[in-house]
Enzyme design. Structure first.
Site, PDB file in Angstrom:
ATOM      1  N   GLY A  54      49.065 -50.930  55.200  1.00 17.30           N
ATOM      2  CA  GLY A  54      49.204 -49.776  56.062  1.00 17.30           C
ATOM      3  C   GLY A  54      47.873 -49.137  56.408  1.00 17.30           C
ATOM      4  N   SER A  55      47.824 -48.479  57.557  1.00 15.10           N
ATOM      5  CA  SER A  55      46.640 -47.698  57.922  1.00 15.10           C
ATOM      6  C   SER A  55      46.616 -46.421  57.079  1.00 15.10           C
ATOM      7  CB  SER A  55      46.682 -47.348  59.404  1.00 15.10           C
ATOM      8  OG  SER A  55      46.621 -48.505  60.203  1.00 15.10           O
ATOM      9  N   GLY A  56      45.472 -45.734  57.123  1.00 14.19           N
ATOM     10  CA  GLY A  56      45.326 -44.501  56.366  1.00 14.19           C
ATOM     11  C   GLY A  56      44.561 -44.663  55.082  1.00 14.19           C
ATOM     12  N   HIS A  57      44.189 -45.930  54.751  1.00 15.21           N
ATOM     13  CA  HIS A  57      43.448 -46.212  53.519  1.00 15.21           C
ATOM     14  C   HIS A  57      42.031 -46.715  53.811  1.00 15.21           C
ATOM     15  CE1 HIS A  57      47.141 -45.591  51.400  1.00 15.21           C
ATOM     16  NE2 HIS A  57      47.740 -46.580  52.031  1.00 15.21           N
ATOM     17  N   ASP A 110      55.383 -54.404  51.936  1.00 17.42           N
ATOM     18  CA  ASP A 110      54.372 -55.443  52.143  1.00 17.42           C
ATOM     19  C   ASP A 110      54.855 -56.787  51.614  1.00 17.42           C
ATOM     20  OD1 ASP A 110      51.632 -53.955  52.993  1.00 17.42           O
ATOM     21  OD2 ASP A 110      52.748 -52.702  51.606  1.00 17.42           O
ATOM     22  N   HIS A 219      49.624 -43.451  47.592  1.00 18.29           N
ATOM     23  CA  HIS A 219      50.485 -42.809  48.587  1.00 18.29           C
ATOM     24  C   HIS A 219      51.042 -41.492  48.063  1.00 18.29           C
ATOM     25  CE1 HIS A 219      50.765 -47.202  49.442  1.00 18.29           C
ATOM     26  NE2 HIS A 219      50.491 -46.752  50.661  1.00 18.29           N
TER      27      HIS A 219
END
Length: 336
Positions: A54-57, A110, A219
């Site tokens: 996921g994006s955001g990391h 994932d 998260h």
């Protein structure tokens, strides 16, 4: 929440466009799927290495595309696994005729989506191995370690598997070495203040002003306990205790370390943390071969950090020392 963006609808596309502009043609966006980036230079006959999540990391995961590193990346929405079709396209872009290994954090979405993509790739006669990364010791006991989450230890596992691929190792051998690296990579994190999801402005957890979350996931998943903030020395000692038992099971005395910021923790703090962990390692007779300090696996502006320690054997030490160059990690060749 204050975020410097255009719109939430174009957030990821704008981010990727800025990243690609900085890389000046060395990393390319797929014509078939804009959420797939791949390395310009390919090596026929080499095992392909796909990473994703996921994006955001950021800078995970696209910051690890590069020389002797990942060949392609599958980019998901914010904190969301990439879709199977995105992963499949990343597999196709990474395929150089010797099969493809996919590396990603061990999260349900994932795992499922990479499994589906691998099955689809097999229909197109591309052999694929998946390797979920499982370094977060706070998320499951040793007996249930296959259920652990993947956090900043992703860096070391990906680095070594990519090095194996660059050395011409077979897909089966790359997978074996990845399993070895996975087993020997141990991490634990601490959350001090939440990050916010730029899509909805919501914080990913809540804490009182004087509380921290010990063992927090990236998260905002609950940790092992909520506790009062401790001085750096006491906090790092407590974190080291959580790693020490498994480290002690390996006879080798060389380790590599990552002190990872979760987004807004300052370099000053990370260096203080590193000073404490290095002293503890030395006291236990462990030699640090290399240390990575900085933001590798983040959660927007989350405050906190994680510590990763990998116990090296000779194979992993040799793979880690292979020169590599990517936007967020550079490793010089070590001359004997």
């Amino acid at each position: 929440m204050k975020k410097i963006i255009n719109t939430t609808e174009t957030l990821i596309e704008d981010m990727l466009a800025g990243f690609l502009a900085a890389e000046k043609g060395q990393i390319i966006q797929s014509d078939n799927n804009p959420r797939v980036l791949y390395k310009k230079n390919k090596t026929p006959g080499k095992v392909g290495v796909v990473v994703g999540g996921g994006s955001g990391h950021e800078p995970l995961f696209f910051g690890l595309i590069g020389e002797n590193f990942a060949d392609s990346v599958a980019v998901g929405n914010i904190f969301t696994a990439p879709t199977p079709d995105t992963v499949l396209e990343a597999i196709k872009e990474a395929d150089q005729g010797a099969g493809v290994i996919c590396l990603f954090g061990n999260y349900a979405g994932d795992v499922l989506n990479f499994e589906v993509a691998a099955e689809l790739a097999e229909l197109e006669e591309i052999e694929v191995c998946n390797l979920p990364i499982i370094d977060d010791v706070a998320s499951a006991t040793y007996e249930k370690r296959t259920e652990r989450r993947g956090i900043a230890g992703d860096l070391f596992v990906i680095k070594e598997v990519a090095a194996a691929a660059s050395q011409g190792f077979s897909l089966e051998r790359c997978h074996q070495l990845g399993q070895l690296a996975n087993k020997r990579t141990l991490s634990i994190g601490v959350g001090i203040a939440p990050g916010t999801n730029p899509m909805n402005g919501k914080a990913n957890f809540e804490l009182a002003e004087d509380e921290i979350e010990f063992g927090l996931g990236i998260h905002g998943e609950p940790g092992l306990e909520r506790m009062k903030l401790l001085p750096a020395r006491e906090l790092v000692e407590k974190m080291f205790v959580a790693l020490e038992g498994e480290l002690a099971t390996y006879p080798e005395k060389e380790v590599i370390v990552c002190v990872n910021g979760l987004g807004s923790t300052t370099m000053m703090e990370l260096y203080i943390i590193n000073n404490e962990i290095q002293q503890l390692l030395s006291q236990k007779g462990l030699k640090t071969v290399d240390t990575v300090i900085g933001n590798i696996c983040t959660t927007q502006e989350m405050a906190g950090f994680s510590i990763t320690i990998q116990s090296l054997n000779q194979e992993l030490a040799e793979l880690y020392q292979v020169a590599a160059d990517s936007p967020c990690f550079f490793k010089r060749e070590v001359k004997q």
